[in-house]
Enzyme design. Structure first.
Site, PDB file in Angstrom:
ATOM      1  N   VAL A 210      65.677 -66.535  89.106  1.00 59.70           N
ATOM      2  CA  VAL A 210      67.072 -67.053  89.935  1.00 59.70           C
ATOM      3  C   VAL A 210      67.369 -68.243  89.719  1.00 59.70           C
ATOM      4  O   VAL A 210      68.540 -68.849  89.980  1.00 59.70           O
ATOM      5  CB  VAL A 210      66.890 -66.621  91.343  1.00 59.70           C
ATOM      6  CG1 VAL A 210      66.752 -65.315  91.684  1.00 59.70           C
ATOM      7  CG2 VAL A 210      65.723 -67.315  91.925  1.00 59.70           C
ATOM      8  N   GLY A 211      66.577 -69.121  88.832  1.00 55.08           N
ATOM      9  CA  GLY A 211      66.887 -70.452  88.514  1.00 55.08           C
ATOM     10  C   GLY A 211      65.950 -71.173  87.692  1.00 55.08           C
ATOM     11  O   GLY A 211      64.972 -70.620  87.311  1.00 55.08           O
TER      12      GLY A 211
ATOM     13  N   GLY B 243      65.335 -75.145  85.612  1.00 56.53           N
ATOM     14  CA  GLY B 243      65.815 -76.458  85.357  1.00 56.53           C
ATOM     15  C   GLY B 243      65.174 -76.993  84.347  1.00 56.53           C
ATOM     16  O   GLY B 243      64.574 -76.397  83.430  1.00 56.53           O
ATOM     17  N   GLY B 244      64.857 -78.481  84.480  1.00 54.17           N
ATOM     18  CA  GLY B 244      64.426 -79.344  83.555  1.00 54.17           C
ATOM     19  C   GLY B 244      62.983 -78.718  83.221  1.00 54.17           C
ATOM     20  O   GLY B 244      62.554 -78.928  81.885  1.00 54.17           O
ATOM     21  N   TYR B 245      62.187 -78.771  84.027  1.00 51.75           N
ATOM     22  CA  TYR B 245      60.939 -78.407  83.961  1.00 51.75           C
ATOM     23  C   TYR B 245      60.147 -77.180  84.916  1.00 51.75           C
ATOM     24  O   TYR B 245      59.104 -76.970  84.934  1.00 51.75           O
ATOM     25  CB  TYR B 245      60.059 -79.458  84.136  1.00 51.75           C
ATOM     26  CG  TYR B 245      59.968 -80.032  85.642  1.00 51.75           C
ATOM     27  CD1 TYR B 245      58.974 -79.571  86.290  1.00 51.75           C
ATOM     28  CD2 TYR B 245      60.531 -81.162  85.794  1.00 51.75           C
ATOM     29  CE1 TYR B 245      58.888 -80.081  87.636  1.00 51.75           C
ATOM     30  CE2 TYR B 245      60.454 -81.757  87.295  1.00 51.75           C
ATOM     31  CZ  TYR B 245      59.868 -80.932  88.249  1.00 51.75           C
ATOM     32  OH  TYR B 245      59.679 -81.515  89.583  1.00 51.75           O
TER      33      TYR B 245
ATOM     34  N   GLU C 160      61.009 -73.094  86.638  1.00 54.42           N
ATOM     35  CA  GLU C 160      61.713 -71.557  86.806  1.00 54.42           C
ATOM     36  C   GLU C 160      61.324 -71.356  88.110  1.00 54.42           C
ATOM     37  O   GLU C 160      60.354 -71.374  89.054  1.00 54.42           O
ATOM     38  CB  GLU C 160      61.250 -70.825  85.791  1.00 54.42           C
ATOM     39  CG  GLU C 160      61.536 -71.199  84.490  1.00 54.42           C
ATOM     40  CD  GLU C 160      60.855 -70.171  83.313  1.00 54.42           C
ATOM     41  OE1 GLU C 160      61.537 -69.910  82.273  1.00 54.42           O
ATOM     42  OE2 GLU C 160      59.873 -69.447  83.713  1.00 54.42           O
ATOM     43  N   VAL C 161      62.385 -70.636  88.678  1.00 54.97           N
ATOM     44  CA  VAL C 161      62.170 -70.072  90.281  1.00 54.97           C
ATOM     45  C   VAL C 161      62.473 -68.394  90.009  1.00 54.97           C
ATOM     46  O   VAL C 161      63.357 -67.954  89.558  1.00 54.97           O
ATOM     47  CB  VAL C 161      63.375 -70.718  91.247  1.00 54.97           C
ATOM     48  CG1 VAL C 161      63.142 -69.962  92.665  1.00 54.97           C
ATOM     49  CG2 VAL C 161      62.908 -72.175  91.318  1.00 54.97           C
TER      50      VAL C 161
ATOM     51  N   LYS D 101      58.244 -71.132  92.473  1.00 53.23           N
ATOM     52  CA  LYS D 101      58.792 -72.287  91.554  1.00 53.23           C
ATOM     53  C   LYS D 101      57.692 -72.601  90.595  1.00 53.23           C
ATOM     54  O   LYS D 101      56.717 -72.895  91.190  1.00 53.23           O
ATOM     55  CB  LYS D 101      59.112 -73.587  92.393  1.00 53.23           C
ATOM     56  CG  LYS D 101      59.747 -74.708  91.419  1.00 53.23           C
ATOM     57  CD  LYS D 101      60.221 -75.793  92.286  1.00 53.23           C
ATOM     58  CE  LYS D 101      60.884 -76.971  91.385  1.00 53.23           C
ATOM     59  NZ  LYS D 101      61.229 -77.941  92.267  1.00 53.23           N
TER      60      LYS D 101
ATOM     61  N   ASP E 238      68.194 -87.143  95.324  1.00 52.19           N
ATOM     62  CA  ASP E 238      69.029 -86.080  94.657  1.00 52.19           C
ATOM     63  C   ASP E 238      69.627 -85.190  95.715  1.00 52.19           C
ATOM     64  O   ASP E 238      69.837 -83.790  95.542  1.00 52.19           O
ATOM     65  CB  ASP E 238      68.245 -85.420  93.812  1.00 52.19           C
ATOM     66  CG  ASP E 238      68.956 -84.818  92.507  1.00 52.19           C
ATOM     67  OD1 ASP E 238      70.103 -85.121  92.482  1.00 52.19           O
ATOM     68  OD2 ASP E 238      68.490 -83.691  92.101  1.00 52.19           O
TER      69      ASP E 238
END
Length: 388
Positions: A79-80, A82-84, A86-87, A101, A198
């Site tokens: 479902v997601g 990013g830079g380092y 996964e989810v 995550k 962030d």
């Protein structure tokens, strides 16, 4: 060149040592197990009981548990990314829906592991209705953090996805106030100050009843009470939300988050993204309307006039204070809540000296010109269904 096997052994030792310190971390000890290099313990908070940190509870999951829950980390449950990290969406045997995550295999350098452990060391010891809840972690076959799954995804996905229903003003106001409460908790309610670094719409997740929860603590910093600020290199975050003093000089304190929260408020009010297609920042676009009091030009036209005028005035005024160029003249989150919810909105109390007002617009055009500069961004947009 260092032998790969020796490097792997060193990384495993670092991971085991860091987790050993985390798991042996007493619940009564409020120091940061990953960043605290001094021997001075911070005095306990004197906040009212309603603001005190509730002791969190989280567990260490087995790899088999999260492997089964995610159906072997099936790509259908991704479902997601990013830079380092996964989810993955997962379902435990008791029926609880979770988000796992996982540090990607391509990001197993020591710096990324440290950032991952930083997130665990930070979010693992906070508890608030408006902060994402950590259920636990798993250190077998890699590094994994387990969270409650966010049913509605992130504010960004609901607000900007063309396929999502229009977000009502009532929901927007609820999200704005809830996010402010969560950020106030991080700054004032924790035993140690936490600077998120962030704050953005994609890092604010929504529960089933649209209660906002601040997530993704990969860039967060603990600041001892005796520190006024912290200098950070490299500059990391998301363009459009970066405070001028952070972007230009790497200075981090609570006002860094306050600026980002102000941008978030403008996003909630207008329905616009923090940076548009022409690289203009939302702050630069909104400043003239805020200064002239032309709030009807700020409001999301999709609402068609269906909003509370008093609430709009409060949010707009708060956004104007939070996005001031000078950090000194921005409010604290305590003051933000007073203006947003029930305090007297006396604008004269916030009037800046004329010489400061004249300098207010420096920097924003510079930020726009530097838009194509490389930035490190937070590793994950959301722990949610937003990408499913």
């Amino acid at each position: 060149m260092e032998n790969p096997l020796k490097r792997l052994a060193k990384m495993r030792h670092l991971r085991k040592r860091s987790f050993k310190r985390l798991f042996s971390f007493s619940k009564e000890d409020t120091s940061d197990p990953l960043h605290d290099n001094d021997n001075n313990k911070e005095p306990k908070s004197t906040l009212p009981a309603t603001e005190q940190s509730q002791k969190p509870t989280w567990k260490c999951f087995s790899f088999e548990e999260i492997f089964d829950a995610t159906n072997g980390f099936n790509t259908d449950n991704l479902v997601g990314r990013g830079g380092y990290a996964e989810v993955y969406r997962g379902v435990l045997k008791n029926g609880q829906v979770i988000a796992v995550k996982r540090l990607t295999k391509a990001s197993t350098d020591e710096r990324k592991e440290k950032e991952f452990l930083t997130e665990l060391g930070t979010i693992g010891h906070v508890h608030h209705p408006n902060v994402s809840s950590l259920l636990g972690c798993c250190i077998d076959n890699g590094l994994h953090l387990i969270f409650e799954f966010s049913l509605h995804g992130s504010v960004s996905s609901v607000l900007h996805d063309e396929n999502s229903p229009l977000m009502s003003w009532k929901t927007r106001y609820k999200i704005a106030v809830g996010t402010a409460r969560g950020l106030h908790y991080l700054h004032k309610g924790c035993q140690r100050r936490i600077i998120h670094r962030d704050i953005k719409a994609s890092n604010i997740l929504l529960t089933a009843d649209y209660e906002p929860q601040i997530s993704d603590f990969g860039l967060a910093k603990w600041l001892p009470s005796q520190w006024t600020h912290h200098s950070v290199v490299p500059i990391e975050g998301t363009f459009g939300y970066l405070a001028p003093e952070y972007f230009m000089h790497g200075i981090v304190d609570e006002k860094t988050d306050v600026f980002a929260f102000g941008v978030f408020l403008l996003e909630i009010i207008s329905g616009r993204k923090p940076v548009d297609g022409s690289h203009q920042s939302l702050v630069s676009w909104a400043k003239p309307q805020l200064n002239e009091g032309e709030l009807e030009k700020l409001i999301d036209p999709r609402l068609g006039g269906d909003y509370d005028t008093t609430q709009l005035k409060r949010l707009a005024f708060t956004a104007s204070l939070c996005t001031r160029t000078s950090a000194m003249w921005r409010p604290t989150m305590s003051e933000v809540l007073e203006v947003m919810v029930d305090g007297e909105m006396i604008k004269e109390n916030w009037k800046m000296p004329e010489e400061v007002e004249e300098e207010e617009f420096w920097g924003f055009e510079d930020l726009e010109c530097e838009f194509d500069s490389p930035f490190s961004t937070s590793p994950l947009d959301s722990i949610s269904a937003s990408s499913s």
